[in-house]
Scaffold this motif. Structure first.
Motif, PDB file in Angstrom:
ATOM      1  N   VAL A  26       0.738  -1.148  -0.190  1.00  0.00           N
ATOM      2  CA  VAL A  26       0.150  -0.054  -0.018  1.00  0.00           C
ATOM      3  C   VAL A  26       0.816   1.418  -0.106  1.00  0.00           C
ATOM      4  N   LYS A  27       0.648   2.085  -0.705  1.00  0.00           N
ATOM      5  CA  LYS A  27       1.113   3.524  -0.850  1.00  0.00           C
ATOM      6  C   LYS A  27       0.379   4.515  -0.063  1.00  0.00           C
ATOM      7  N   HIS A  28       0.876   5.020   0.914  1.00  0.00           N
ATOM      8  CA  HIS A  28       0.080   5.991   1.972  1.00  0.00           C
ATOM      9  C   HIS A  28      -0.055   7.210   1.583  1.00  0.00           C
ATOM     10  N   ASN A  29       1.363   7.904   1.160  1.00  0.00           N
ATOM     11  CA  ASN A  29       1.654   9.311   0.849  1.00  0.00           C
ATOM     12  C   ASN A  29       2.819   8.925  -0.038  1.00  0.00           C
ATOM     13  N   ASP A  30       3.032  10.232  -0.833  1.00  0.00           N
ATOM     14  CA  ASP A  30       4.134  10.494  -1.818  1.00  0.00           C
ATOM     15  C   ASP A  30       4.613  11.780  -1.607  1.00  0.00           C
ATOM     16  N   ASN A  31       5.688  12.106  -2.410  1.00  0.00           N
ATOM     17  CA  ASN A  31       6.477  13.150  -2.272  1.00  0.00           C
ATOM     18  C   ASN A  31       5.660  14.338  -3.259  1.00  0.00           C
ATOM     19  N   ASP A  32       4.534  14.272  -3.495  1.00  0.00           N
ATOM     20  CA  ASP A  32       3.822  15.003  -4.323  1.00  0.00           C
ATOM     21  C   ASP A  32       2.717  15.796  -3.617  1.00  0.00           C
ATOM     22  N   GLY A  33       2.557  15.302  -2.231  1.00  0.00           N
ATOM     23  CA  GLY A  33       1.389  15.853  -1.434  1.00  0.00           C
ATOM     24  C   GLY A  33      -0.050  14.908  -1.634  1.00  0.00           C
ATOM     25  N   LYS A  56      13.721  20.536   9.727  1.00  0.00           N
ATOM     26  CA  LYS A  56      15.094  20.145   8.950  1.00  0.00           C
ATOM     27  C   LYS A  56      14.884  19.182   7.884  1.00  0.00           C
ATOM     28  N   LEU A  57      13.847  18.124   8.004  1.00  0.00           N
ATOM     29  CA  LEU A  57      13.262  17.227   7.065  1.00  0.00           C
ATOM     30  C   LEU A  57      12.071  16.512   7.320  1.00  0.00           C
ATOM     31  N   LEU A  58      11.426  16.075   6.248  1.00  0.00           N
ATOM     32  CA  LEU A  58       9.909  15.482   6.297  1.00  0.00           C
ATOM     33  C   LEU A  58      10.439  14.063   5.681  1.00  0.00           C
ATOM     34  N   ILE A  59       9.851  13.165   6.266  1.00  0.00           N
ATOM     35  CA  ILE A  59      10.098  11.870   5.782  1.00  0.00           C
ATOM     36  C   ILE A  59       8.498  11.547   5.109  1.00  0.00           C
ATOM     37  N   CYS A  60       8.462  11.233   3.751  1.00  0.00           N
ATOM     38  CA  CYS A  60       7.189  11.051   3.233  1.00  0.00           C
ATOM     39  C   CYS A  60       7.482   9.699   2.077  1.00  0.00           C
ATOM     40  N   ASP A  61       6.576   9.663   1.282  1.00  0.00           N
ATOM     41  CA  ASP A  61       6.467   8.635   0.345  1.00  0.00           C
ATOM     42  C   ASP A  61       6.373   7.181   1.016  1.00  0.00           C
ATOM     43  N   GLN A  63       5.012   3.929   2.409  1.00  0.00           N
ATOM     44  CA  GLN A  63       4.655   2.778   1.587  1.00  0.00           C
ATOM     45  C   GLN A  63       4.981   1.517   2.072  1.00  0.00           C
ATOM     46  N   GLY A  64       4.316   0.127   1.609  1.00  0.00           N
ATOM     47  CA  GLY A  64       4.881  -0.801   2.380  1.00  0.00           C
ATOM     48  C   GLY A  64       3.543  -1.954   2.659  1.00  0.00           C
ATOM     49  N   VAL A  65       4.024  -2.797   3.637  1.00  0.00           N
ATOM     50  CA  VAL A  65       3.104  -3.989   3.734  1.00  0.00           C
ATOM     51  C   VAL A  65       2.621  -3.863   5.427  1.00  0.00           C
ATOM     52  N   GLY A  66       1.238  -3.749   5.709  1.00  0.00           N
ATOM     53  CA  GLY A  66       0.881  -3.489   7.250  1.00  0.00           C
ATOM     54  C   GLY A  66       1.677  -2.426   7.377  1.00  0.00           C
ATOM     55  N   ASP A  67       2.464  -2.538   8.760  1.00  0.00           N
ATOM     56  CA  ASP A  67       3.345  -1.412   9.285  1.00  0.00           C
ATOM     57  C   ASP A  67       4.646  -1.439   9.066  1.00  0.00           C
ATOM     58  N   HIS A  68       5.108  -2.295   8.043  1.00  0.00           N
ATOM     59  CA  HIS A  68       6.640  -2.177   7.555  1.00  0.00           C
ATOM     60  C   HIS A  68       6.603  -1.441   6.466  1.00  0.00           C
ATOM     61  N   TYR A  69       7.352  -0.352   6.590  1.00  0.00           N
ATOM     62  CA  TYR A  69       7.596   0.418   5.514  1.00  0.00           C
ATOM     63  C   TYR A  69       8.556   0.504   4.742  1.00  0.00           C
ATOM     64  N   THR A  70       8.724   0.884   3.544  1.00  0.00           N
ATOM     65  CA  THR A  70       9.895   0.615   2.703  1.00  0.00           C
ATOM     66  C   THR A  70      10.115   1.842   1.609  1.00  0.00           C
ATOM     67  N   ASP A  71      11.239   2.271   1.349  1.00  0.00           N
ATOM     68  CA  ASP A  71      11.765   3.049   0.203  1.00  0.00           C
ATOM     69  C   ASP A  71      11.035   4.603   0.681  1.00  0.00           C
ATOM     70  N   PRO A  72      11.323   5.123   1.805  1.00  0.00           N
ATOM     71  CA  PRO A  72      10.926   6.411   2.022  1.00  0.00           C
ATOM     72  C   PRO A  72      11.517   7.388   1.124  1.00  0.00           C
ATOM     73  N   SER A  73      10.931   8.850   1.007  1.00  0.00           N
ATOM     74  CA  SER A  73      11.657   9.785   0.665  1.00  0.00           C
ATOM     75  C   SER A  73      11.855  10.729   1.777  1.00  0.00           C
ATOM     76  N   ILE A  74      13.096  11.281   1.596  1.00  0.00           N
ATOM     77  CA  ILE A  74      13.497  12.422   2.637  1.00  0.00           C
ATOM     78  C   ILE A  74      13.574  13.679   2.136  1.00  0.00           C
ATOM     79  N   GLN A  75      12.587  14.820   2.483  1.00  0.00           N
ATOM     80  CA  GLN A  75      12.714  16.027   2.088  1.00  0.00           C
ATOM     81  C   GLN A  75      13.302  16.969   2.967  1.00  0.00           C
ATOM     82  N   THR A  76      14.223  18.035   2.418  1.00  0.00           N
ATOM     83  CA  THR A  76      14.679  18.937   3.331  1.00  0.00           C
ATOM     84  C   THR A  76      14.203  20.412   2.274  1.00  0.00           C
ATOM     85  N   PRO A  77      14.098  21.511   3.443  1.00  0.00           N
ATOM     86  CA  PRO A  77      13.633  22.676   2.696  1.00  0.00           C
ATOM     87  C   PRO A  77      14.670  23.398   1.546  1.00  0.00           C
TER      88      PRO A  77
END
Length: 141
Positions: A26-33, A56-61, A63-77
Motif C-alpha cells: 500500500v502507498k500511503h502518501n507520496d512526495n507530491d502531496g 529540517k526534514l520531512l519523511i514521506c512517500d 509505502q509498504g505492507v502493514g506497518d512495515h514501511y519501505t523506500d521512503p523519501s526524505i525532503q529538506t527545505p
C-alpha cells in the motif's frame, strides 16, 4: 531491515537490499502531496518527522505492507539533494502540509496544525534567504 552491500565483482558498487514483504503493498502518501489512505500512522509519522527534526526534514512517500514501511523519501527545505534525487524540497513539504489533516496521533503528540507548520516554514525560508543575501564575514559589503 535494509542491508547495504558492496559488490566487489562490480568494482565495489554499493546496493541496498531488503526482504520481500508478503501481503498487500500500500502507498500511503507520496512526495507530491497525495494522501492515498486514511491510516493515521503513516500520516502522523510524516508530520512527526518534521516536528522531531525541528523543521529540517520531512519523511514521506510512505509505502509498504502493514506497518512495515519501505523506500521512503526524505525532503529538506533547501533540496540540497543530500538524500537523493527524490528530495524535491520546499515544494514537497508545502504540498504535504496543504493536504495533511492532523489525526488523533498528531494531536496526542502535540504536533502543530498544518497551517502553523506552513507559517513556520515560510518564516524559516524568509530568514534563510535574507541570511544568504547578507555579506559573509570574509566578504566586504
Amino acid at each position: 531491515p535494509v542491508h547495504v552491500l558492496k559488490l566487489h565483482e562490480r568494482d565495489g558498487t554499493f546496493v541496498t537490499a531488503e526482504p520481500f514483504l508478503k501481503g498487500s503493498y500500500v502507498k500511503h502518501n507520496d512526495n507530491d502531496g497525495h494522501v492515498d489512505t486514511l491510516d493515521p500512522v503513516p500520516q502522523a509519522f510524516s508530520h512527526f518527522s518534521w516536528h522531531a527534526s525541528e523543521g529540517k526534514l520531512l519523511i514521506c512517500d510512505i509505502q509498504g505492507v502493514g506497518d512495515h514501511y519501505t523506500d521512503p523519501s526524505i525532503q529538506t527545505p533547501d533540496a540540497d539533494r543530500m538524500f537523493g534525487s527524490g528530495n524535491i524540497g520546499e515544494q514537497t513539504i508545502v504540498k504535504f502540509f496543504r493536504s495533511h489533516h492532523c489525526n488523533c496521533l498528531c494531536r496526542a503528540h502535540g504536533l502543530r496544525s498544518p497551517r502553523a507548520e506552513l507559517q513556520a516554514l515560510g518564516a524559516v525560508l524568509r530568514a534563510s534567504s535574507h541570511s544568504e543575501d547578507a555579506p559573509q564575514p570574509h566578504e566586504s559589503p
